[in-house]
Design a protein around this motif. Structure first.
Motif, short mmCIF file in Angstrom:
data_model
loop_
_atom_site.label_atom_id
_atom_site.label_comp_id
_atom_site.label_asym_id
_atom_site.label_seq_id
_atom_site.Cartn_x
_atom_site.Cartn_y
_atom_site.Cartn_z
N ARG A 106 51.38 -56.97 -55.18
CA ARG A 106 51.35 -55.51 -55.00
C ARG A 106 50.32 -54.88 -55.93
O ARG A 106 49.55 -54.02 -55.52
CB ARG A 106 52.72 -54.90 -55.25
CG ARG A 106 53.71 -55.10 -54.14
CD ARG A 106 55.01 -54.34 -54.40
NE ARG A 106 56.05 -54.77 -53.53
CZ ARG A 106 56.16 -54.45 -52.24
NH1 ARG A 106 55.24 -53.69 -51.69
NH2 ARG A 106 57.16 -54.91 -51.51
N SER A 107 50.33 -55.30 -57.18
CA SER A 107 49.40 -54.76 -58.16
C SER A 107 47.95 -55.06 -57.76
O SER A 107 47.09 -54.19 -57.78
CB SER A 107 49.70 -55.34 -59.54
OG SER A 107 48.78 -54.90 -60.49
N TYR A 108 47.69 -56.30 -57.38
CA TYR A 108 46.34 -56.72 -57.01
C TYR A 108 45.85 -55.97 -55.76
O TYR A 108 44.72 -55.51 -55.71
CB TYR A 108 46.31 -58.23 -56.77
CG TYR A 108 44.95 -58.74 -56.37
CD1 TYR A 108 44.00 -59.00 -57.34
CD2 TYR A 108 44.65 -58.98 -55.03
CE1 TYR A 108 42.74 -59.48 -56.97
CE2 TYR A 108 43.39 -59.44 -54.66
CZ TYR A 108 42.44 -59.69 -55.64
OH TYR A 108 41.21 -60.15 -55.27
N SER A 110 46.85 -53.10 -54.56
CA SER A 110 46.80 -51.66 -54.68
C SER A 110 45.56 -51.18 -55.42
O SER A 110 45.29 -49.99 -55.49
CB SER A 110 48.06 -51.11 -55.37
OG SER A 110 48.07 -51.49 -56.72
N GLU A 111 44.80 -52.11 -55.99
CA GLU A 111 43.57 -51.74 -56.72
C GLU A 111 42.50 -51.23 -55.80
O GLU A 111 42.35 -51.55 -54.70
CB GLU A 111 43.03 -52.95 -57.50
CG GLU A 111 43.95 -53.36 -58.62
CD GLU A 111 43.45 -54.60 -59.36
OE1 GLU A 111 42.47 -55.22 -58.94
OE2 GLU A 111 44.06 -54.93 -60.36
#
Length: 111
Positions: A106-108, A110-111
């Motif tokens: 998710r973090s990767y 959403s960048e």
């Protein structure tokens, strides 16, 4: 430009053949080969929808379960040391390895 289209939870690719002057694609994430084409965007989308509807109708008539793409599980091969670090990282955060990977994705993305 987005190179995918979506309908009824199925995702399809969008490509262009300059030689044939047509747009074309196939449904992604399932074993069945479902392809479509069109000379413009509207024709491509209409044919994509038609292919999905026909596939679902065929499955219904044959009383078989349609394939579902992206079931929510997949295997990932990583180096053993990274696997170890991920497990330790998840344990130190008191979360599961699955949660750690989900959070990282998710973090990767959403960048």
């Amino acid at each position: 430009m987005n190179n995918t289209i979506e309908y009824k939870n199925y995702v399809g690719s969008v490509e262009f053949s300059q030689e044939d002057n047509i747009f074309f694609g196939k449904v992604l994430g399932i074993k069945a080969l479902l392809s479509y084409e069109g000379t413009n965007a509207k024709e491509l989308v209409d044919d994509f929808h038609s292919v999905i509807d026909d596939y679902l109708e065929l499955c219904k008539n044959k009383n078989i379960e349609p394939e579902k793409a992206y079931k929510g599980s997949f295997n990932v091969r990583i180096p053993a040391e990274l696997h170890k670090m991920a497990v330790i990282g998840a344990m130190s955060r008191q979360i599961s390895l699955n949660s750690l990977v989900e959070n990282a994705l998710r973090s990767y993305l959403s960048e």
